[in-house]
Design an enzyme around this catalytic site. Structure first.
Site, PDB file in Angstrom:
ATOM      1  CG  HIS A  86      -1.751   1.221   1.386  1.00 12.20           C
ATOM      2  ND1 HIS A  86      -3.070   1.281   1.003  1.00 12.20           N
ATOM      3  CD2 HIS A  86      -1.457   2.458   1.873  1.00 12.20           C
ATOM      4  CE1 HIS A  86      -3.541   2.496   1.241  1.00 12.20           C
ATOM      5  NE2 HIS A  86      -2.587   3.229   1.772  1.00 12.20           N
ATOM      6  CD  GLU A  87       1.639   3.714   3.693  1.00  8.77           C
ATOM      7  OE1 GLU A  87       1.897   4.783   3.110  1.00  8.77           O
ATOM      8  OE2 GLU A  87       0.577   3.528   4.321  1.00  8.77           O
ATOM      9  CG  HIS A  98       0.356   6.359  -0.616  1.00  8.61           C
ATOM     10  ND1 HIS A  98      -0.756   6.938  -1.152  1.00  8.61           N
ATOM     11  CD2 HIS A  98      -0.043   5.786   0.564  1.00  8.61           C
ATOM     12  CE1 HIS A  98      -1.786   6.727  -0.336  1.00  8.61           C
ATOM     13  NE2 HIS A  98      -1.383   6.030   0.702  1.00  8.61           N
ATOM     14  CG  HIS A 126       0.030   8.939  -6.881  1.00  6.46           C
ATOM     15  ND1 HIS A 126      -1.053   9.237  -6.085  1.00  6.46           N
ATOM     16  CD2 HIS A 126      -0.200   9.576  -8.041  1.00  6.46           C
ATOM     17  CE1 HIS A 126      -1.884  10.018  -6.755  1.00  6.46           C
ATOM     18  NE2 HIS A 126      -1.397  10.241  -7.946  1.00  6.46           N
TER      19      HIS A 126
HETATM   20 ZN   LIG Z   1      -2.577   5.260   2.206  1.00  7.33          ZN
END
Ligand SMILES: [Zn+2]
Length: 755
Positions: A512-513, A516, A519
């Site tokens: 998940h991290e 980011h 992105h």
């Molecule tokens: Zn998050």
């Protein structure tokens, strides 16, 4: 979660988030020194933060930064920023995009540099000195940014540029920067008349009082409604330690010899599944549910009605129909109708699943020789029994397959290589703020340097809880900067000499991290304030959730989920069990969250007239109930995660997360729909990765989010894949065992179609 540090910083920046420095953390010389027309001298900074770092990609040089540097650096940086703003205001030339909008964007660079490093440290490796500076500097930063967003001279220049926008030739990114800069001023109150400003001020003062009072009453109601029983026997089912703790709590509260269980902030209480005595369960649940509606001093109903009215009136002064419309101007969903429509679409499947789950639990109750219908205070007790029987997963059987370095390098990095062609090179030359932080150079498919990645995995007392991503340096073509990004997690560190194994939850969090981080790495923007993850609150969690897809993707799993001793790949049954368990009890787990999000949006989509008609406790109760029941949800079977009367997220400060609780549901919809797209298009391929990068990950906050999604998926986002993933409707990949399989009693409601 994301950008904890920046969120904190942005919170300090209030409405003026885009007014330079705040979200602009890339490094260069102060831009205003370039302006020939500037008539205000810009002071030169001194010390480490006065200039960009000398390290590769301007990575922070922790060997040159000490705690004592921050306060003077903040003070100096604010003074310089103020001078830069004065120069913009006093520029004798007519306002232009360059001398006003870009000048604002590039102001406050030193302040950005100090803030970036400071908030990285207070989040991940703080101490008393940093905490004290944090407490002192927060309000000062807030006032600093407010002074610009409420400056009429500055706004006049911004407005002059904005009013001329039709005649200007701008890139889409320029247009977005102009629009956002202007809107931030407008939403801070720049367009209001003096009389309106006075009214807003009065409303803000009253909002500040009422929301503070709300949070104090909720705190007192929560404390004062602890469950108290006279005997140990009444707490049967709890462990001896828990019962001893209850005795201690009672004694502390002057009830020696009794037993007390404190309330938690949510409707459901952690002790409920264990408590064997049904009457005690009911008492505990009702104390929780009714904590702030008892007609005593802690009753919050008239207060929350007043807060809703004040907000609706404030929104009206800004020309908005309701509070949600006022606060959602920069979100993907944009207005309450879209958010409400999205949630209302889920209700039929949700309500049907809740009834189905209730039927299943009633069977479980009956099978145990008991005779009653399941109520909220019974729900988790019997759901846990069913879960144990069907999905019992021994965490210790799973962990040996998840060794931390392998998860990162052979899992997360491997997926990024297959999808985007990225490669990663560990480095040892960069200073870090803690010895357990590791750094990597991230290279693009063509071998060029894309950025630097810091990985800070371990729990320690100096780190706050949770996991987050942020930038030390933002990507910006204007500044010529590349992203320097960190991920912070809270994984328990193994003892010396032991293998560093992690739970499946942590595996997901690592993916998940890094979503980011991707992105951020793929950012391709001119302006740092629109770069990478600088996107709407109801969008920012979307790419990170999508990246979790690869954690359980078979090809990726085969590459990283290997037993640390035998090298054997994790058995497919274990993964299936994990995924099936994730679909269990979603009617309740997901339902209580959707209900809370609905309540939030219902309270904040009232017009001032509608809000003014809800004043008494009975009217508050009626509105709360009808908000959910009119949609077909049974509030008495599955109550909301927070009742309005103790919904701190939305009523305990002047804005908070009001009209924002839906955001996680919204990004989950985008995420699940995108996963479906990937799986339908061949999964883990370069073509898919490059398409996602091109249409979404490289776009930052520069364009309409619906357009972005449509460019990616070829259509508008659809709620169906999320409902499938949650097991609320059949379908989806790797379909789990349907909990209604063979369990659906005659006459029970089956699965409703969503649309
Ligand atoms: Zn998050």
């Amino acid at each position: 979660m994301i950008l904890a540090n920046r969120t904190k910083l942005l919170a300090a920046c209030a409405a003026s988030a885009l007014l330079g420095g705040c979200a602009t953390m890339a490094e260069d010389r102060p831009a205003m020194n370039n302006s020939p027309a500037a008539t205000v001298a810009i002071p030169q900074g001194t010390g480490y933060f006065a200039q960009p770092s000398d390290l590769p990609l301007q990575a922070p040089d922790f060997t040159k930064i000490s705690d004592g540097d921050f306060l003077p650096a903040f003070e100096q940086a604010m003074m310089i920023h103020k001078a830069e703003i004065e120069a913009i205001k006093n520029n004798p030339e007519a306002p232009t995009f360059a001398n006003t909008i870009v000048a604002l964007e590039t102001s406050g660079r030193m302040l950005g540099r100090v803030s970036t490093v400071f908030y990285a440290l207070t989040g991940a490796n703080t101490n008393d000195t940093l905490d004290a500076i944090d407490a002192e500097i927060g309000p000062r930063l807030s006032a600093h940014y407010d002074s610009f967003s409420l400056d009429p001279v500055l706004f006049d220049r911004v407005k002059a540029v904005y009013d001329n926008r039709a005649a200007m030739s701008m890139t889409p990114e320029d247009a977005t920067l102009l629009e956002e800069t202007y809107q931030d001023f407008v939403h801070a109150g720049a367009m209001l008349t003096e009389a309106q400003k006075e009214e807003v001020k009065a409303i803000n003062t009253r909002l500040s009082e009422t929301t503070t009072e709300f949070s104090q009453k909720v705190r007192d109601a929560t404390n004062e409604n602890a469950l108290v029983v006279d005997t140990r026997e009444e707490l049967a089912g709890l462990s001896d330690d828990e019962i001893d703790a209850a005795a201690k709590l009672a004694a502390e509260r002057g009830m020696e010899g009794k037993f007390a269980i404190a309330l938690q902030n949510t409707t459901q209480q952690p002790s409920l599944p264990s408590l064997e005595n049904r009457d005690v369960r009911e008492r505990l649940f009702k104390l929780s549910y009714n904590r702030a509606v008892m007609g005593d001093d802690n009753d919050t109903r008239t207060l929350l009605a007043e807060i809703a009215t004040l907000r609706a009136r404030k929104a009206a002064l800004f020309g908005e129909p309701d509070w949600a419309s006022y606060v959602m101007y920069d979100r993907m969903a944009e207005n309450p109708r879209t958010a409400l429509g999205f949630m209302e679409q889920m209700v039929p499947a949700l309500a049907a699943t809740q009834r189905r789950e209730a039927a299943l639990l009633n069977q479980q109750i009956e099978a145990g020789g008991e005779d009653f219908e399941v109520k909220p205070w019974d729900w988790y007790r019997y759901a846990e029994q069913v879960r144990k029987a069907r999905y019992d997963l021994d965490e210790n059987a799973v962990k040996p397959y998840f060794e931390l370095t392998s998860v990162l390098e052979d899992g997360v990095f491997y997926a990024a290589n297959k999808l985007y062609g990225l490669t990663f090179e560990k480095r040892t030359d960069l200073p870090v703020y803690h010895p357990t932080v590791t750094t990597y150079t991230v290279r693009d498919a063509d071998g060029s340097e894309l950025g630097i990645f810091y990985f800070d995995p371990f729990q320690r007392p100096s780190k706050r809880g949770g996991a987050w991503m942020s930038n030390f340096v933002d990507q910006s073509h204007l500044y010529g900067t590349k992203p320097v990004i960190y991920n912070v997690l809270n994984i328990p560190q193994a003892a010396e000499g032991q293998p560093q194994l992690v739970s499946f939850d942590n595996v997901n969090t690592i993916f998940h991290e890094f979503g980011h981080a991707l992105h951020g790495f793929f950012a391709d923007q001119r302006y740092a304030s629109l770069s990478g993850t600088a996107t709407a609150r109801d969008f920012v969690e979307y790419p990170s959730q999508v990246n979790e897809l690869w954690a359980t993707y078979p090809e990726v799993l085969r590459n990283y989920a290997k037993h640390y001793q035998t090298g054997e790949t994790i058995p497919a049954e274990l993964i299936e069990k994990i995924e099936a368990a994730a679909k269990f009890n979603q009617g309740y787990d997901f339902g209580e969250v959707v209900e809370a999000a609905l309540l939030d949006m219902k309270w904040h989509s009232l017009s001032p007239e509608e809000a003014a008609r809800i004043t008494t406790p009975a009217q508050v109760d009626a509105y709360e109930r009808s908000s959910l029941e009119d949609l077909g949800l049974e509030i008495d079977l599955v109550p909301p995660r927070y009742r309005s009367s103790y919904f701190n997220h939305i009523f305990s400060n002047p804005a908070g997360y009001s009209a924002g609780y839906y955001s996680y549901l919204w990004t989950e919809m985008l995420d699940r729909d995108s996963r479906k797209w990937f799986l339908e298009n061949g999964g883990l391929t370069r073509a898919n990765g490059d398409h996602y990068r091109e249409t979404v990950l490289s776009r930052g906050g520069t364009m309409d989010y619906f357009e972005m999604f449509e460019n990616f998926a070829g259509r508008q986002p659809d709620v169906q894949p999320m409902l499938e993933a949650r097991g609320l409707v059949p379908g989806g990949e790797g379909e789990a065992e349907d909990i209604s399989d063979g369990e659906l009693p005659a006459g029970a409601t089956g699965i409703d179609p969503v649309e």
